[in-house]
Design a protein around this motif. Structure first.
Motif, PDB file in Angstrom:
ATOM      1  N   LYS A 122      55.177  37.031  35.759  1.00  0.00           N
ATOM      2  CA  LYS A 122      54.700  36.054  34.884  1.00  0.00           C
ATOM      3  C   LYS A 122      55.478  36.098  33.589  1.00  0.00           C
ATOM      4  O   LYS A 122      55.735  35.233  33.045  1.00  0.00           O
ATOM      5  CB  LYS A 122      53.367  35.801  35.039  1.00  0.00           C
ATOM      6  CG  LYS A 122      52.335  36.701  34.361  1.00  0.00           C
ATOM      7  CD  LYS A 122      50.901  36.614  34.407  1.00  0.00           C
ATOM      8  CE  LYS A 122      50.346  37.029  36.076  1.00  0.00           C
ATOM      9  NZ  LYS A 122      49.206  36.694  36.120  1.00  0.00           N
ATOM     10  N   ASP A 147      51.739  33.657  41.845  1.00  0.00           N
ATOM     11  CA  ASP A 147      50.757  33.812  41.175  1.00  0.00           C
ATOM     12  C   ASP A 147      49.662  33.054  41.944  1.00  0.00           C
ATOM     13  O   ASP A 147      49.978  31.939  42.135  1.00  0.00           O
ATOM     14  CB  ASP A 147      50.955  33.653  39.491  1.00  0.00           C
ATOM     15  CG  ASP A 147      49.929  34.368  38.717  1.00  0.00           C
ATOM     16  OD1 ASP A 147      48.931  34.879  39.339  1.00  0.00           O
ATOM     17  OD2 ASP A 147      50.096  34.317  37.370  1.00  0.00           O
ATOM     18  N   GLU A 149      47.116  31.251  41.124  1.00  0.00           N
ATOM     19  CA  GLU A 149      47.003  29.981  40.375  1.00  0.00           C
ATOM     20  C   GLU A 149      48.122  28.990  40.496  1.00  0.00           C
ATOM     21  O   GLU A 149      47.901  27.946  40.880  1.00  0.00           O
ATOM     22  CB  GLU A 149      46.493  30.067  38.861  1.00  0.00           C
ATOM     23  CG  GLU A 149      45.264  30.880  38.808  1.00  0.00           C
ATOM     24  CD  GLU A 149      45.499  32.411  38.843  1.00  0.00           C
ATOM     25  OE1 GLU A 149      46.654  32.775  38.965  1.00  0.00           O
ATOM     26  OE2 GLU A 149      44.511  33.246  38.783  1.00  0.00           O
ATOM     27  N   ASN A 214      45.653  37.805  30.604  1.00  0.00           N
ATOM     28  CA  ASN A 214      46.185  37.335  31.596  1.00  0.00           C
ATOM     29  C   ASN A 214      46.113  35.739  32.091  1.00  0.00           C
ATOM     30  O   ASN A 214      47.142  35.272  32.442  1.00  0.00           O
ATOM     31  CB  ASN A 214      45.651  37.895  33.064  1.00  0.00           C
ATOM     32  CG  ASN A 214      46.409  37.507  34.372  1.00  0.00           C
ATOM     33  OD1 ASN A 214      47.697  37.723  34.508  1.00  0.00           O
ATOM     34  ND2 ASN A 214      45.308  37.241  35.193  1.00  0.00           N
ATOM     35  N   LYS A 215      45.003  35.237  31.671  1.00  0.00           N
ATOM     36  CA  LYS A 215      44.889  33.783  31.952  1.00  0.00           C
ATOM     37  C   LYS A 215      45.683  33.044  30.704  1.00  0.00           C
ATOM     38  O   LYS A 215      46.064  31.875  30.857  1.00  0.00           O
ATOM     39  CB  LYS A 215      43.289  33.443  31.809  1.00  0.00           C
ATOM     40  CG  LYS A 215      43.073  32.319  32.737  1.00  0.00           C
ATOM     41  CD  LYS A 215      43.444  32.249  34.044  1.00  0.00           C
ATOM     42  CE  LYS A 215      43.320  33.539  34.719  1.00  0.00           C
ATOM     43  NZ  LYS A 215      43.379  33.307  36.068  1.00  0.00           N
ATOM     44  N   GLU A 218      49.156  32.974  31.949  1.00  0.00           N
ATOM     45  CA  GLU A 218      49.216  31.961  32.940  1.00  0.00           C
ATOM     46  C   GLU A 218      48.998  30.420  32.499  1.00  0.00           C
ATOM     47  O   GLU A 218      49.517  29.687  33.202  1.00  0.00           O
ATOM     48  CB  GLU A 218      47.921  32.069  34.032  1.00  0.00           C
ATOM     49  CG  GLU A 218      48.063  33.360  34.860  1.00  0.00           C
ATOM     50  CD  GLU A 218      47.020  33.710  35.885  1.00  0.00           C
ATOM     51  OE1 GLU A 218      47.099  34.732  36.412  1.00  0.00           O
ATOM     52  OE2 GLU A 218      46.264  32.884  36.100  1.00  0.00           O
TER      53      GLU A 218
END
Ligand code: NAD
Ligand code: MG
Length: 389
Positions: A122, A147, A149, A214-215, A218
């Protein structure tokens, strides 16, 4: 027979991919595998999958890897240039599962071959999203998200018109510290930050899950990959990690992707796309699970989310600065030089400083500029650490 190459084969995602491929050896022709320090694993997998070449990114490990593979006929190479070189060898399907910005050049090189890049890395989308997507378009290559999501969003969009999308919700488990008293977070240890309630992942992404960096990554990944307006992208805390993402359409429908927290799903989806394979993942017993919970993330507990939202809005080269500052802050936390909450403080200061003085928004998004901003952000992160007080 599909020819495949796996970058970062010895890591958590890489090993899941190796597992899937090893189950069907007759279906795959393995061109190359890459790894880092763990050359024993790399050599074992190269033999197991009958790979043509094994590459470690560490030049000094060439002789050791060569010894391990002596007599097997498997070609051996080492160093960053050898990794990028492997990306030029024809393969129908390439998985980029290197951790960090080091995945950028191999990913871009693979895209220039015009085939399919399954992208777990990512950081390359966060750092260089427009460059990556343009390179794919220019060379007629396909990028498939790996990933959980983004694979979920991708699957929810099959057959849909992107213009009918109203919002995209990506879920977060809340990480190791979702229930900790906020006052204790400053003293969280490396071991405490390195354990995830639901997913079994590499150490760096596990810590990034505890901080929600991490989020945050994302969020940016969603914007870059799907070309979705930042205002339409949301994060929901979902403790069970079973609903990976939801896509909301203009008629009010929400399409959710539900599955076990097992990366072999997202990897396997990309491996078999556009078909569906038969994957060795758990089948959920929803009656046994009983309930699914959702809550809004607490911005005080997870400052990384706001920083990432600002970066997502800012665009330009700010993603490169954000990722590099985050990588450096994570290095410092792992080395015991800063506390858990200092990571967000450092990244925030780097973004503030660089957006004020280093032209993050207006510079051209070229590889040279990205690498320059990446290096500068790491220096700025070290400066910020010294001034934490
Ligand atoms: P990991 O640390 O377990 O493995 C990383 C791999 O990259 C290893 O093979 C390592 O040898 C290699 N590597 C490390 N530094 C390198 C360098 N400088 N040059 C070349 N190779 C290098 O990481 P992971 O958890 O498997 O994550 C890999 C990528 O997938 C990351 O971008 C991560 O964000 C993403 N991702 C991981 C998961 C997961 O479940 N682990 C889920 C979603 C996305
Ligand atoms: Mg994820």
């Amino acid at each position: 027979m599909k020819s495949v190459t796996i970058f970062g084969a010895t890591g958590s995602v890489g090993q899941s991919a190796v597992d899937l491929i090893a189950r069907h050896p007759d279906d795959y022709d393995v061109v190359g595998l890459t790894g880092g320090q763990n050359i024993t694993q790399l050599a074992a997998d190269a033999v197991r999958l009958n790979a043509k070449v094994a590459v470690t990114c560490h030049a000094h490990l060439f002789n050791d890897l060569n010894d391990l593979l002596a007599g097997t006929g498997i070609e051996v190479a080492a160093g960053d240039a050898a990794i990028a070189e492997l990306a030029k060898r024809p393969a129908d399907w390439t998985l980029s599962a290197i951790i960090g910005a080091a995945g950028l050049v191999p990913g871009l090189t693979a895209l220039a071959q015009g085939k399919t890049l399954a992208l777990a890395n990512k950081e390359s989308l966060v750092t260089a999203g427009p460059l990556l997507m343009d390179t794919a378009r220019q060379h007629g290559a396909t990028i498939l998200p790996v990933d959980s999501e983004h694979s979920a969003v991708f699957q929810a969009l099959v057959g849909e018109d992107i213009a009918a999308v109203e919002r995209v919700i990506i879920t977060a488990s809340g990480g190791a510290f979702r229930d900790w008293p906020i006052a204790d977070l400053a003293n969280a240890s490396l071991a405490e930050a390195s354990s995830h309630p639901n997913w079994d992942m590499g150490q760096r992404i596990t810590i990034d899950s505890a901080s929600m960096f991490n989020k945050g990554m994302e969020l940016i990944e969603t914007k870059e990959f799907f070309g979705i307006n930042p205002a339409m992208i949301e994060v929901l805390v979902h403790r069970e990690s079973l609903v990976h993402a939801l896509v909301g359409f203009t008629d009010g429908a929400l399409m959710a992707h539900v599955g076990p927290p097992d990366m072999r799903h997202a990897i396997g989806y990309a491996l078999h796309w556009p078909d569906r394979g038969n994957l060795p993942v758990e089948r959920l017993d929803l009656a046994k699970i009983g309930k699914l919970s959702f809550e809004n993330p607490d911005p005080v507990r997870f400052p990384a989310l706001q920083i990432a939202s600002d970066v997502m809005e800012m665009g330009g080269l700010s993603g490169a600065a954000f990722n590099a500052a985050k990588e450096r802050a994570l290095d410092l936390f792992i080395a015991g030089q800063i506390g858990f909450l200092d990571m967000a403080r450092i990244v925030s200061r780097v973004i503030d400083k660089m957006s004020a003085s280093d032209g993050l928004q207006n510079a051209q998004i070229s590889l040279d500029n990205i690498l320059e901003i990446d290096a500068l952000a790491r220096v700025r992160a070290d400066e910020a650490m010294k001034n934490l007080g």
